[in-house]
Design an enzyme around this catalytic site. Structure first.
Site, mmCIF file in Angstrom:
data_model
loop_
_atom_site.group_PDB
_atom_site.id
_atom_site.type_symbol
_atom_site.label_atom_id
_atom_site.label_comp_id
_atom_site.label_asym_id
_atom_site.label_seq_id
_atom_site.Cartn_x
_atom_site.Cartn_y
_atom_site.Cartn_z
ATOM 1 N N THR A 171 41.557 46.012 34.495
ATOM 2 C CA THR A 171 40.888 47.290 34.029
ATOM 3 C C THR A 171 40.513 47.591 32.834
ATOM 4 O OG1 THR A 171 42.360 48.535 35.974
ATOM 5 C CG2 THR A 171 41.210 49.817 34.494
ATOM 6 N N ARG A 180 42.052 49.717 50.065
ATOM 7 C CA ARG A 180 43.231 49.845 48.959
ATOM 8 C C ARG A 180 42.635 50.721 47.834
ATOM 9 N NH1 ARG A 180 43.957 47.837 43.519
ATOM 10 N NH2 ARG A 180 46.099 47.625 42.757
ATOM 11 N N GLY A 187 43.785 51.488 43.790
ATOM 12 C CA GLY A 187 44.769 51.249 42.644
ATOM 13 C C GLY A 187 44.981 52.589 41.720
ATOM 14 N N ASP A 188 45.297 52.112 40.612
ATOM 15 C CA ASP A 188 45.614 53.377 39.800
ATOM 16 C C ASP A 188 44.413 53.612 38.872
ATOM 17 O OD1 ASP A 188 45.593 50.655 38.269
ATOM 18 O OD2 ASP A 188 46.790 51.710 36.382
ATOM 19 N N THR A 233 47.004 49.276 32.065
ATOM 20 C CA THR A 233 46.475 48.060 32.772
ATOM 21 C C THR A 233 47.695 47.301 33.413
ATOM 22 O OG1 THR A 233 45.170 46.290 32.731
ATOM 23 C CG2 THR A 233 46.234 46.694 30.962
ATOM 24 N N ASP A 270 49.641 45.972 37.010
ATOM 25 C CA ASP A 270 49.923 46.156 38.752
ATOM 26 C C ASP A 270 50.006 47.635 38.874
ATOM 27 O OD1 ASP A 270 50.812 46.231 41.076
ATOM 28 O OD2 ASP A 270 52.545 44.676 40.817
ATOM 29 N N GLY A 271 48.723 47.858 39.175
ATOM 30 C CA GLY A 271 48.530 49.486 39.382
ATOM 31 C C GLY A 271 49.370 50.163 40.611
#
Length: 364
Positions: A229, A257, A259-260, A280, A282-283
């Protein structure tokens, strides 16, 4: 000064020069690494130097923090930074690329975000449209695409690229491994997948093994170039702070999906009274802890950016010791720092004191 043979005019000039030098010395602030009191200031995840320079140039020309963040993140989308930002990267299980993005105004606390957005390449601009033209915070999927087109963004556009399709084809040839599925059958092919109807004994009776086992499997496909990201913070000339993020998500993610990246408080957060944070990694794990909200609140309570970043990372690592992720923190005075877990992290900074953007390295 008479003993040096100076006349009255020379003495006057010398006195004036001394006063000027004294003023310059007193007005110049001692600069330490990671600290600056001069605006504008831009901080971004990773060595995305062109994006940082674009944002800084916009802010230095008088643009708002929000508009400058959009400029910087747009540059990364155009450049397809690391193949993980913008169109043309990170195919999902169906080979399609989708976009997540978010922008937050640290003065008004307004947020605009899009998630799992198809057919629109300008993620961060779409997020700004949500903030400017709706009373919502987050739009998703094809409806986010339709909204963005109605507001003037170009589309629909195929977000895939020859590189992303080639990556997807190789993954298919490898029986769609690794992937994000668990407790499904078939295990080693490309589906269709169904629940195996059973819970592993280790997950129900051995509390210490279940979460760790899951994270160890995740480490096979989470890394610097499989998911990333751009998360950026800008302090403009008026001291106003904004943050923005953009990503095309995790490679080979399950379609749908999110993510963050588009989640305020997870991938980024800003409060102009305090500072900002960008994240940044593993969201799917990090978003469960809202680490950037935690960082800003920790700074509000008096923590330094360095201690706040370390604390937020440590909170995640205690529960998921094998996760990979990183954070930068910057306070309203321009002091910045980073923290990471599971990988080496680099973030970029640009201020008027620098001739160009500089990269700071943080070790786990």
């Amino acid at each position: 000064m008479e003993r040096f043979g100076l006349d009255s005019k020379d003495r006057l000039r010398a006195s004036a020069l001394l006063l000027i030098l004294l003023f310059l010395v007193l007005s110049r602030r001692t600069h330490r690494p990671g600290e600056s009191s001069l605006y504008p200031l831009v901080v971004s995840t990773w060595p995305f130097l062109e994006a940082v320079e674009r944002a800084w140039s916009a802010a230095n020309n008088g643009n708002s923090a929000v508009d400058s963040v959009v400029e910087g993140c747009s540059a990364c989308e155009e450049l397809r930074c690391d193949g993980t930002v913008g169109p043309g990267g990170s195919p999902d299980e169906n080979g399609e690329t989708t976009i997540d993005a978010m922008v937050m105004d640290g003065v008004t606390m307004e947020v605009g975000a899009v998630a799992a957005m198809r057919y629109i390449k300008d993620g961060i601009k779409a997020a700004r449209l949500v903030m400017r033209h709706t009373e919502h915070t987050l739009l998703v999927g094809e409806k986010a695409s339709a909204f963005s087109i109605s507001m003037g963004l170009p589309g629909p556009t195929d977000l895939s690229s020859p590189e992303s399709i080639e990556k997807w084809n190789k993954w298919k040839e490898n029986n769609c491994q690794p992937n994000f599925r668990k407790n499904v059958v078939p295990v080693n092919s490309c589906g269709p997948y169904h629940s195996n109807g059973l819970l592993l004994v280790a997950e129900t009776t051995c509390l210490g093994d279940g979460p760790r086992r899951a994270v160890e499997l995740r480490s096979n496909h989470f890394g610097r170039h499989s998911h990333d990201t751009i998360s950026m913070a800008v302090i403009d000339k008026f001291g106003h702070i904004a943050v923005g993020t953009s990503t095309n998500g995790a490679t080979f993610k399950i379609p749908g999906r999110v993510g963050d990246g588009p989640i305020a408080g997870s991938s980024a957060y800003a409060d102009s009274d305090i500072g900002a944070c960008g994240a940044t990694g593993d969201g799917d794990i990090m978003m469960r802890f809202l680490p950037c909200y935690q960082v800003v609140e920790s700074m509000r309570l008096g923590m330094t950016p360095k201690d706040a970043a370390k604390d937020a990372i440590a909170r995640i690592a205690r529960k998921f010791p094998d996760f990979v992720g990183a954070i930068f923190a910057v306070d309203k005075n321009g002091t910045h720092a980073g923290a990471c877990h599971g990988w080496k992290f680099q973030y970029s900074v640009r201020s008027p004191e620098m001739h160009s953007a500089e990269v700071f390295t943080v070790l786990p």
